[in-house]
Design an enzyme around this catalytic site. Structure first.
Site, short mmCIF file in Angstrom:
data_model
loop_
_atom_site.label_atom_id
_atom_site.label_comp_id
_atom_site.label_asym_id
_atom_site.label_seq_id
_atom_site.Cartn_x
_atom_site.Cartn_y
_atom_site.Cartn_z
N HIS A 1 -3.19 -3.67 -7.37
CA HIS A 1 -3.28 -3.20 -8.76
C HIS A 1 -4.67 -3.58 -9.28
CE1 HIS A 1 1.23 -2.99 -9.51
NE2 HIS A 1 1.22 -3.79 -8.46
N HIS B 1 -0.26 -2.35 -1.68
CA HIS B 1 -1.14 -1.82 -2.73
C HIS B 1 -1.76 -2.95 -3.52
CE1 HIS B 1 3.02 -2.06 -4.20
NE2 HIS B 1 2.52 -2.42 -5.38
P1 AMP Z 1 4.76 -3.44 -7.21
O1 AMP Z 1 5.84 -3.90 -8.13
O2 AMP Z 1 3.61 -4.40 -7.07
O3 AMP Z 1 5.35 -3.01 -5.90
O4 AMP Z 1 4.08 -2.21 -7.91
C1 AMP Z 1 4.53 -0.92 -7.82
C2 AMP Z 1 3.85 -0.17 -8.92
O5 AMP Z 1 4.00 1.19 -8.64
C3 AMP Z 1 4.43 -0.43 -10.32
O6 AMP Z 1 3.40 -0.90 -11.16
C4 AMP Z 1 4.94 0.95 -10.75
O7 AMP Z 1 4.71 1.19 -12.10
C5 AMP Z 1 4.13 1.87 -9.87
N1 AMP Z 1 4.76 3.14 -9.54
C6 AMP Z 1 6.03 3.38 -9.15
N2 AMP Z 1 6.21 4.68 -8.87
C7 AMP Z 1 5.02 5.29 -9.07
C8 AMP Z 1 4.54 6.62 -8.94
N3 AMP Z 1 5.35 7.64 -8.57
N4 AMP Z 1 3.26 6.88 -9.24
C9 AMP Z 1 2.42 5.89 -9.62
N5 AMP Z 1 2.81 4.61 -9.76
C10 AMP Z 1 4.08 4.31 -9.48
#
Ligand code: AMP
Length: 140
Positions: free
Chosen positions: A104, A102
């Site tokens: 951000h 993903h």
């Molecule tokens: P990363 O640490 O780069 O893997 O980012 C994962 C992101 O996913 C974090 O910023 C979380 O806040 C976000 N996240 C986790 N669970 C969910 C969810 N169910 N819906 C939307 N965002 C999420």
């Protein structure tokens, strides 16, 4: 690392858990981060399974970054930010917590520091409102 289809983003893609979606096409989904580092924080993911940059198909990556480029300035303008930051983590030691690739998109506001990366759940009413504002701006 082997892709685990039970990760939370795979579950969002299958419609098993809800998300504030702001954009979708045949290859890509974008939705609000539930723990936003700033107001309007969006995640953009490929529909095809990939853990990280290491294993994503280059064509899928090209498609994904095109969508990021299209969405980011629209999100910035929709939420009244003056810049945006992109973040993308590969591996737990790099800060990755969800093992589905993903990007951000994090809107930046003058003089407003970002909240922590793995912070607290955001205000769901506020996130929903930001999602609606962004959807209108991108014509979704
Ligand atoms: P990363 O640490 O780069 O893997 O980012 C994962 C992101 O996913 C974090 O910023 C979380 O806040 C976000 N996240 C986790 N669970 C969910 C969810 N169910 N819906 C939307 N965002 C999420």
């Amino acid at each position: 690392m082997i892709y685990d289809p039970s990760n939370i983003f795979a579950r969002i893609l299958r419609g098993e858990i809800p998300a504030h979606k702001i954009y979708e096409d045949a290859d890509t989904l974008a939705f609000m981060d539930v723990m936003p580092q700033s107001n309007g924080h969006v995640l953009v993911i490929p529909k095809a399974p990939a853990v990280s940059l290491d294993d994503v198909d280059p064509q899928a990556l090209a498609q994904l970054i095109r969508v990021v480029q299209k969405l980011a300035p629209k999100i910035r303008d929709a939420v009244g930010a003056t810049g945006y930051r992109l973040a993308q983590f590969n591996g737990a030691n790099a800060g990755q917590t969800v093992f589905h690739l993903h990007f951000h998109i994090i809107p930046m506001y003058a003089g407003v520091p970002l909240r922590p990366h793995t912070g607290k759940m955001g205000d769901q009413t506020e996130i929903k409102r930001h999602a609606e504002t962004i959807r209108v701006a991108i014509g979704a």
